[in-house]
Design a protein around this motif. Structure first.
Motif, PDB file in Angstrom:
ATOM      1  N   GLN A 277      28.942  40.868  61.730  1.00 39.03           N
ATOM      2  CA  GLN A 277      29.193  41.057  63.158  1.00 39.03           C
ATOM      3  C   GLN A 277      29.717  42.452  63.457  1.00 39.03           C
ATOM      4  OE1 GLN A 277      31.875  37.818  63.930  1.00 39.03           O
ATOM      5  NE2 GLN A 277      30.269  36.258  63.832  1.00 39.03           N
ATOM      6  N   LYS A 278      30.197  43.144  62.428  1.00 40.42           N
ATOM      7  CA  LYS A 278      30.672  44.516  62.578  1.00 40.42           C
ATOM      8  C   LYS A 278      29.804  45.444  61.737  1.00 40.42           C
ATOM      9  CE  LYS A 278      35.643  43.527  63.225  1.00 40.42           C
ATOM     10  NZ  LYS A 278      37.000  43.788  62.674  1.00 40.42           N
ATOM     11  N   PRO A 279      29.755  46.733  62.079  1.00 45.19           N
ATOM     12  CA  PRO A 279      29.079  47.693  61.194  1.00 45.19           C
ATOM     13  C   PRO A 279      29.759  47.682  59.827  1.00 45.19           C
ATOM     14  CG  PRO A 279      29.607  48.685  63.317  1.00 45.19           C
ATOM     15  CD  PRO A 279      30.326  47.376  63.276  1.00 45.19           C
ATOM     16  N   TYR A 280      29.001  47.991  58.776  1.00 48.95           N
ATOM     17  CA  TYR A 280      29.597  47.988  57.444  1.00 48.95           C
ATOM     18  C   TYR A 280      28.984  49.088  56.589  1.00 48.95           C
ATOM     19  CZ  TYR A 280      25.390  45.771  55.479  1.00 48.95           C
ATOM     20  OH  TYR A 280      24.106  45.501  55.071  1.00 48.95           O
ATOM     21  N   SER A 281      29.679  49.379  55.496  1.00 50.81           N
ATOM     22  CA  SER A 281      29.201  50.379  54.551  1.00 50.81           C
ATOM     23  C   SER A 281      29.570  49.929  53.148  1.00 50.81           C
ATOM     24  CB  SER A 281      29.830  51.744  54.849  1.00 50.81           C
ATOM     25  OG  SER A 281      29.391  52.719  53.922  1.00 50.81           O
ATOM     26  N   LEU A 282      28.735  50.270  52.161  1.00 55.59           N
ATOM     27  CA  LEU A 282      29.020  49.969  50.763  1.00 55.59           C
ATOM     28  C   LEU A 282      29.551  51.218  50.077  1.00 55.59           C
ATOM     29  CD1 LEU A 282      25.862  47.880  49.752  1.00 55.59           C
ATOM     30  CD2 LEU A 282      28.116  47.028  50.419  1.00 55.59           C
ATOM     31  N   MET A 283      30.665  51.075  49.373  1.00 58.65           N
ATOM     32  CA  MET A 283      31.223  52.186  48.606  1.00 58.65           C
ATOM     33  C   MET A 283      30.583  52.181  47.223  1.00 58.65           C
ATOM     34  SD  MET A 283      35.175  52.997  47.482  1.00 58.65           S
ATOM     35  CE  MET A 283      35.689  53.659  49.068  1.00 58.65           C
ATOM     36  N   SER A 284      30.035  53.307  46.809  1.00 60.41           N
ATOM     37  CA  SER A 284      29.373  53.383  45.513  1.00 60.41           C
ATOM     38  C   SER A 284      30.373  53.194  44.381  1.00 60.41           C
ATOM     39  CB  SER A 284      28.672  54.729  45.355  1.00 60.41           C
ATOM     40  OG  SER A 284      29.626  55.763  45.208  1.00 60.41           O
ATOM     41  N   ILE A 285      29.859  52.865  43.202  1.00 58.84           N
ATOM     42  CA  ILE A 285      30.719  52.653  42.038  1.00 58.84           C
ATOM     43  C   ILE A 285      31.476  53.921  41.689  1.00 58.84           C
ATOM     44  CG2 ILE A 285      30.734  52.070  39.578  1.00 58.84           C
ATOM     45  CD1 ILE A 285      28.231  50.383  40.127  1.00 58.84           C
ATOM     46  N   SER A 286      30.807  55.059  41.746  1.00 55.46           N
ATOM     47  CA  SER A 286      31.481  56.321  41.418  1.00 55.46           C
ATOM     48  C   SER A 286      32.592  56.614  42.423  1.00 55.46           C
ATOM     49  CB  SER A 286      30.473  57.469  41.384  1.00 55.46           C
ATOM     50  OG  SER A 286      29.826  57.617  42.639  1.00 55.46           O
ATOM     51  N   GLU A 287      32.342  56.331  43.696  1.00 51.98           N
ATOM     52  CA  GLU A 287      33.380  56.536  44.713  1.00 51.98           C
ATOM     53  C   GLU A 287      34.559  55.604  44.467  1.00 51.98           C
ATOM     54  OE1 GLU A 287      30.973  57.897  48.718  1.00 51.98           O
ATOM     55  OE2 GLU A 287      30.860  55.799  48.125  1.00 51.98           O
ATOM     56  N   TRP A 288      34.279  54.320  44.131  1.00 56.20           N
ATOM     57  CA  TRP A 288      35.340  53.348  43.847  1.00 56.20           C
ATOM     58  C   TRP A 288      36.191  53.825  42.675  1.00 56.20           C
ATOM     59  CZ3 TRP A 288      36.976  48.361  45.464  1.00 56.20           C
ATOM     60  CH2 TRP A 288      37.766  47.657  44.562  1.00 56.20           C
ATOM     61  N   ASN A 289      35.536  54.212  41.592  1.00 51.66           N
ATOM     62  CA  ASN A 289      36.268  54.640  40.402  1.00 51.66           C
ATOM     63  C   ASN A 289      37.073  55.910  40.656  1.00 51.66           C
ATOM     64  OD1 ASN A 289      35.286  52.466  38.980  1.00 51.66           O
ATOM     65  ND2 ASN A 289      33.669  53.612  37.942  1.00 51.66           N
TER      66      ASN A 289
ATOM     67  N   LEU B 217      32.740  36.742  55.447  1.00 52.18           N
ATOM     68  CA  LEU B 217      33.261  37.940  56.106  1.00 52.18           C
ATOM     69  C   LEU B 217      33.226  37.817  57.629  1.00 52.18           C
ATOM     70  CD1 LEU B 217      31.720  40.726  53.835  1.00 52.18           C
ATOM     71  CD2 LEU B 217      34.038  39.788  53.787  1.00 52.18           C
ATOM     72  N   ASN B 218      32.260  37.084  58.156  1.00 48.63           N
ATOM     73  CA  ASN B 218      32.170  36.932  59.618  1.00 48.63           C
ATOM     74  C   ASN B 218      33.205  35.967  60.186  1.00 48.63           C
ATOM     75  OD1 ASN B 218      30.091  38.767  60.130  1.00 48.63           O
ATOM     76  ND2 ASN B 218      28.489  37.247  59.747  1.00 48.63           N
ATOM     77  N   LYS B 219      33.869  35.203  59.327  1.00 49.84           N
ATOM     78  CA  LYS B 219      34.880  34.254  59.808  1.00 49.84           C
ATOM     79  C   LYS B 219      36.178  34.947  60.231  1.00 49.84           C
ATOM     80  CE  LYS B 219      32.852  30.210  59.344  1.00 49.84           C
ATOM     81  NZ  LYS B 219      32.652  29.269  60.491  1.00 49.84           N
ATOM     82  N   GLY B 220      36.367  36.188  59.792  1.00 56.95           N
ATOM     83  CA  GLY B 220      37.598  36.897  60.149  1.00 56.95           C
ATOM     84  C   GLY B 220      38.844  36.269  59.558  1.00 56.95           C
ATOM     85  N   LEU B 221      38.732  35.747  58.334  1.00 58.74           N
ATOM     86  CA  LEU B 221      39.838  35.030  57.705  1.00 58.74           C
ATOM     87  C   LEU B 221      40.891  35.953  57.108  1.00 58.74           C
ATOM     88  CD1 LEU B 221      37.696  32.291  55.910  1.00 58.74           C
ATOM     89  CD2 LEU B 221      38.979  32.061  58.045  1.00 58.74           C
TER      90      LEU B 221
ATOM     91  N   ILE C 247      33.490  47.552  58.481  1.00 64.03           N
ATOM     92  CA  ILE C 247      33.851  46.897  57.224  1.00 64.03           C
ATOM     93  C   ILE C 247      33.386  47.751  56.050  1.00 64.03           C
ATOM     94  CG2 ILE C 247      33.393  44.890  55.761  1.00 64.03           C
ATOM     95  CD1 ILE C 247      33.200  43.216  58.299  1.00 64.03           C
ATOM     96  N   LEU C 248      34.277  47.937  55.082  1.00 62.79           N
ATOM     97  CA  LEU C 248      33.958  48.690  53.875  1.00 62.79           C
ATOM     98  C   LEU C 248      33.953  47.722  52.692  1.00 62.79           C
ATOM     99  CD1 LEU C 248      33.404  51.433  52.566  1.00 62.79           C
ATOM    100  CD2 LEU C 248      35.883  51.749  52.357  1.00 62.79           C
ATOM    101  N   ILE C 249      32.868  47.738  51.924  1.00 61.25           N
ATOM    102  CA  ILE C 249      32.683  46.793  50.824  1.00 61.25           C
ATOM    103  C   ILE C 249      32.412  47.570  49.540  1.00 61.25           C
ATOM    104  CG2 ILE C 249      31.320  44.845  49.962  1.00 61.25           C
ATOM    105  CD1 ILE C 249      30.472  44.354  52.898  1.00 61.25           C
TER     106      ILE C 249
END
Length: 230
Positions: free
Chosen positions: A136-148, A71-75, A85-87
């Motif tokens: 290198q950037k702030p990030y957040s994890l999206m919960s499974i319930s939010e994803w669904n 993720l830090n490579k910016g590919l 970044i949202l994961i």
């Protein structure tokens, strides 16, 4: 909009023409159909719902170091303008389309072959991810319930409107990453991981990576060319 793949992949769009003469219109029609189908497959993959109670991904500093290295490579060019970044908060294996693409290096490198085998075993299940990334950037994890909830809404209603809502509720981010579990060779010097980035109805990027540990750090990232971009 483009697509890429490797030998054996259904997305290797290499056309061998015979002696027929194709008009420009015919060629454009074929290209449009292929692009449309490719985008539809990626969108369907984004919309797959995740198990509500997957196992927690056993903490492994190397796994998160591999994720962070990629993720830090910016590919992923569609995500370079994101302020954060949202994961997705749970791992997801490759789709059957992506998994059909072999890793050529595995034929010649026993360490890579070992990592590929471990990758296939690791991805027989989905796992909850933890906020142990070093990015290198702030990030957040999206919960499974939010994803669904998000992707069920995208397909229950208008897809374009669904993505518009996604971007309105997540200002400063272009899309969301979905990660596979990581497969390591026995020495933990080589790793295989699949990363997808979804950013719209026809905006997606899916790739498989080989990451190597060099001088004690996971910093050598090779795009294996398996997947595609739309």
């Amino acid at each position: 909009m483009k697509a890429s793949g490797c030998e054996g992949s259904p997305f290797l769009w290499k056309q061998e023409f015979d002696s027929r003469t194709f008009s420009v219109v015919e060629l454009l029609d074929v290209m449009f159909l292929r692009i449309f189908l490719f985008g539809a497959v990626l969108t369907a993959q984004a919309g797959s719902l995740k198990p509500e109670n997957p196992a927690v991904y056993e903490y492994d500093v190397d796994s998160y170091a591999v994720y962070s290295a990629v993720l830090n490579k910016g590919l992923f060019t569609d995500d370079r303008s994101s302020k954060w970044i949202l994961i997705s908060g749970a791992t997801e294996p490759e789709s059957e389309w992506d998994a059909a693409c072999p890793t050529k290096l595995a034929k010649h490198d026993p360490e890579v072959r070992n990592a590929v085998d471990a990758y296939q075993v690791a991805n027989q299940h989905d796992y909850v991810l933890r906020p142990d990334f070093v990015l290198q950037k702030p990030y957040s994890l999206m919960s499974i319930s939010e994803w669904n909830t998000l992707f069920a809404a995208l397909f229950d209603k208008d897809v374009m409107a669904g993505w518009k809502n996604f971007h309105e509720f997540n200002p400063g981010v272009r899309g969301i990453y979905s990660l596979s579990a990581v497969g390591f060779n026995n020495k933990k010097t080589a790793a295989i991981v699949h990363v997808s980035f979804f950013c719209g109805a026809l905006c997606a990027d899916t790739r498989r990576f080989l990451v190597r540990k060099v001088k004690g750090k996971w910093n050598s990232v090779t795009d294996l060319g398996c997947g595609g971009v739309s």
